[in-house]
Design a protein around this motif. Sequence first.
Motif, short mmCIF file in Angstrom:
data_model
loop_
_atom_site.label_atom_id
_atom_site.label_comp_id
_atom_site.label_asym_id
_atom_site.label_seq_id
_atom_site.Cartn_x
_atom_site.Cartn_y
_atom_site.Cartn_z
N THR B 744 0.86 -1.18 0.00
CA THR B 744 0.00 0.00 0.00
C THR B 744 0.90 1.22 0.00
N ILE B 745 0.62 2.12 -0.96
CA ILE B 745 1.40 3.36 -1.04
C ILE B 745 0.48 4.52 -0.69
N GLU B 746 1.00 5.41 0.16
CA GLU B 746 0.25 6.63 0.44
C GLU B 746 0.82 7.75 -0.42
N PHE B 747 -0.04 8.27 -1.32
CA PHE B 747 0.40 9.35 -2.21
C PHE B 747 0.00 10.70 -1.63
N LYS B 748 0.93 11.66 -1.76
CA LYS B 748 0.58 13.04 -1.43
C LYS B 748 0.59 13.80 -2.75
N PHE B 749 -0.55 14.48 -3.03
CA PHE B 749 -0.66 15.16 -4.33
C PHE B 749 -0.20 16.60 -4.22
N VAL B 750 0.36 17.06 -5.32
CA VAL B 750 0.73 18.48 -5.42
C VAL B 750 -0.55 19.29 -5.28
N ALA B 751 -0.54 20.22 -4.35
CA ALA B 751 -1.78 20.98 -4.13
C ALA B 751 -1.51 22.46 -4.30
N ASP B 752 -1.23 22.86 -5.54
CA ASP B 752 -1.00 24.28 -5.77
C ASP B 752 -2.31 25.04 -5.96
N LYS B 753 -3.37 24.27 -6.09
CA LYS B 753 -4.72 24.89 -6.10
C LYS B 753 -5.66 23.92 -5.39
N THR B 754 -6.83 24.39 -5.04
CA THR B 754 -7.77 23.48 -4.40
C THR B 754 -8.17 22.43 -5.43
N ILE B 755 -8.02 21.15 -5.11
CA ILE B 755 -8.38 20.13 -6.09
C ILE B 755 -9.68 19.44 -5.67
#
Lengths: 340, 780
Positions: B744-755
């Motif tokens: 299981t991989i926990e991904f952190k997404f680039v959040a340069d704007k509200t997604i």
Amino acid sequence: MKVIDTKELLTNFEQTLKDSLNETQIIEAKNAFANKYLSPIYSELKLASIGEKKAIGNFANIFKNEINELTDRYLKRIKLEKENSQHKLNYDINIDNVKLTKGGLTPLTLITNEVIEFFKYLNFEIVTGDEVVSTKYNFDHLNIGSNHPARSTQDSFFINQLTMLRTHCTSVTAQMLDGNKSKDIRLVTYGNVYRNDEDDATHSHQFNQVDLVWVRDGLSIRNLKWIVSSLIKHLFGEEIQSRFRLSYFPFTEPSFEVDMTCTNCHGKGCSICKFTGWIEVLGAGMLHQNVLKAANIDIKTAIAAGLGLDRLAMLKYGITDIRDLYSNDFRVLDQFKREG
Amino acid sequence: MLVSKQLLSKFLPKIYGVDNKDIVNACSAIGIEVEQIITHPITDNLVIGQILEVTNHPNADKLHVCKVQINNKDINTIVCGANNVVAGKKVIVALQNCKLHDDRVIEYKELRSVLSQGMICAYNELTPHAVFQSDEDKDGIILLDDALVGDKDVGKYIGLNDTLFELTLPSNRNDLNGVLFLCQELSGYFKWDFQIPSAEEINPTFNEAFNIEYDVHSCNGFAVVKIKDIKHNHSNWLTKGLLMNNGVKPINDVIDRLAYITLLTNIPTAIYDASKITNDFVIAKANSNDSFIGFDNNKYNLSINDIVVKSNNTIVSLAGIIGGADFGVNDHTKDVVIELANFNNANIRSTSLKLNLNTDAARRFGKPISNYAIELAISFIYKQFTGYQVSAPITKLPKAPLVKVTLDLPYVQQLLGTTLSLDSIKENLKAYGFIFDGDTCFVPLYRQDIVTSQDISEEILKFLNINELLEAPIQYDLGKLNNNYEYYLTSQIKSILNGNFINEVKTYNLVSEQRLNTFNLYKYTTPIKIDNSHNLERAYFRTNLINEMLKIYEYNASYKTSLQPIFEIQKIYGNENELSLTVLSSDTINLDHISKSKLNVNVNYLKAIANQIADLFGIKFEYLHTTETGIFYRNEELAIRYSGRLIGYIGLIKQTMLQPYSLHDKNIYCLSLNLSMLLNLYHPTRIKFNAINKLQPVFKDVSFFINDGEKIENLLNALKLLPFIDSYKFIDRYVNADEQVSYTIEFKFVADKTINTKTIDDYLNQIYQKMVESNCIVRK
């Protein structure tokens, strides 16, 4: 309104709560008690006349609060008990058993760092350099002529006629000085040096030195005395005295051996200082004109000194066998984890 | 060097009034270290006696019964076992209750039914400092001629009232091994009047012709003197005592007189039986097939670097080291020829070392001597052999040019940090044997160490006293600040490793040939071989640190000490030299056996440590699974690369490799890193700040099965292509009943704007896509 003795009822109720084993039993006991004694009062309240309502209402509320308070108290108590009983220790916090010391450095690194710390203040260039060097820098540039006893192949490790393991850090100093055009050269060299010798309690074929030069017009023996005695004080404490004795090294003239107050007996005389009160700690001198000429430097004055780090570490920490510095016995190394 | 106060007092009578401590200070001021001060013990109940009568012991073959007069009224009977006991001689008697230095207490006692009232003493019974006693004297009692019967102060008759100084001389002052030159320096320090006697005073009684030939590569000077009708006596005890106190073993009258001259001038002499040689001397290098039988009856094979003295075309001595067996003096010798020479000191040193012949002569000749000192020694022959027939010397002693130094006063003042005047310098240096003419300084003839004003400044320090000079702090500009990156970064790396519980160790860099080739991780083919090591264990400069570090584990395991993680940073020399870091650790570091807290070390743990080092340089290492070393288990072996170059390895060392270190039951992990390459990469601005995001981060977990045999790095490389992934971490590993591995991989997404949810779904789909492409099965 029926007169009831809430005090006695509550005392009984408390006893029930005391006997309860868990939160459910407390809640159940509370519900049962409230059903039996509180509910009838409220039923009575519904039917009561307006005139009676106020008194009965007040009575019911007080009784209800008393029940709640009591229940809450016992709920809290049982929670606390539960928390304590659930968190069982599987070890004894009174036993110091976990060894969580950071890794340590060897006594040689510790002493090297202390020496170098001193030269950092004075903005010296710090070099360790090559351990395989040319005879040119190990001997020729250092006024050690081809006939000099120090060049005996018996004493040094040679790779071929022109290449050898350095016998002193001064060889790197010579290399760094060669053609150096700066008017103010401050250089400290440290690291392994080698002698083709058998190992015993006081000799090691591989050992460590620090070598320093300060080349600048106008430096004198009095400056040399200042730097050397300041270094000794930095390493061993302000109260330590130093003594200079004339000596001979090919690359300095005049040359000195420098003694410091015996750290064991504080100058009173003991077996370590052979009852002289002094311990030899380093060699120093004014760099020989031939060394400056060989490096093509036209500055005329330079101070120089060299220290055996193994001996220094042994003196500082009270180690009597040099081989202890290379045995890497964990019982030895563990003692130095607090330092540094 | 051993020198006694009595010998010094022969030239410096005032030295008797000087406290030993002040002599030590004087020596130290002129560059001589006093290693030890030796005094002979003072023994009570000793007395001078005279043997009146010697008879054989009635009950013992080897014992004598002596009647000994011990004062003007008492005669003691003393049983004595010495073989040199003789009536008429004075002896030293230990009386009742005399406690000797070895704690023996003398009592009257019966020896085979004869009552012995005391003991007649030998030299070594009176002092523990008897190393230079002759073998003959060890077996015999002291026999004196001129001594006062009944005198209890016996030490003065045999030199036990002397004080011995063990000195270490500066290595460029061989001349100081001659007491006359030492006296010159001491007189300079104490400001006493002293002058070395003139070398020109000689009183020959006859002439004898000798022919001397030498080549200048072997010899710088040669002289001979003949003495006729020598006597075969022993020296008296006063002379013997003095010689022993100055490190000389007495032999006989003639040799002792020559030894005394050597003590004074540092010129060893050789002595030949005149009847066994001819009057021609040739000094030259030996031939490669020459051999020679020394006075010690050993045969020495010579080579072309050994210097020999030939007479009548025969080798009569190994120059400056040992005389020949067939040419020396014996009890029948009538006339002798004495040789004084100045041989090439480098040859003497190498021959002496090669043949392991460390004679007193070899030690003295092993460093430069002066022809002036030889002339002085010759003049002393006439003083020491008065009453003998001594020939005029035949010399071939080229005079060394007088050394003149023009004193550069401003330079000397600068060097010493003083304003000393020329007059003061002249005045004080005179006492040290220097003569001035204006600012030109003439150096004493026996000094070969003085050529420049810088050398003179050392002489000036002898009277200035270095310890009286005030320290002067150096005023300095900071100038351009030194970065000292190598030292700084090495220290930083050590600090990182220490922070990870890893301990520094320090091992030897020279190894045996066998050790060199095991663990040659980087397959170096041109190691550095030591050409002249005395020890096979030090034949090569090592090419890796693993070997010596495993020896540490072997050593500590043998003491049942638990194995701690260790590291070493050292230079190694392979095809090129490099600064190498090696870390070793066993697989578990137990922190507490009770609570079972421990660190599990494995390849990934060491990778994390390597990453900390990479962080120091602001770079990222690449790790590639490899099988190329042959040292590590194939499935636990990583190559570390940076910008395409191999810079290290991580792996689990094979059990078979650990066998020789008795560590075969251990799992030992290793990290090896070439630091030289990294040190060049360091730049102070390696950290780039990224403005932090104020928006809430979005995390999503994805689980997937990975097909058997599939490489996870393919997936990881594919994920790198997705720009919206800020970072990820593995948070779970699970193996199902079919032995399928799931992560299981926990991904952190680039959040340069509200997604929004739609975007997130889109991101996840792209991740699923990559997983499918990398042969993974997504578990939704």
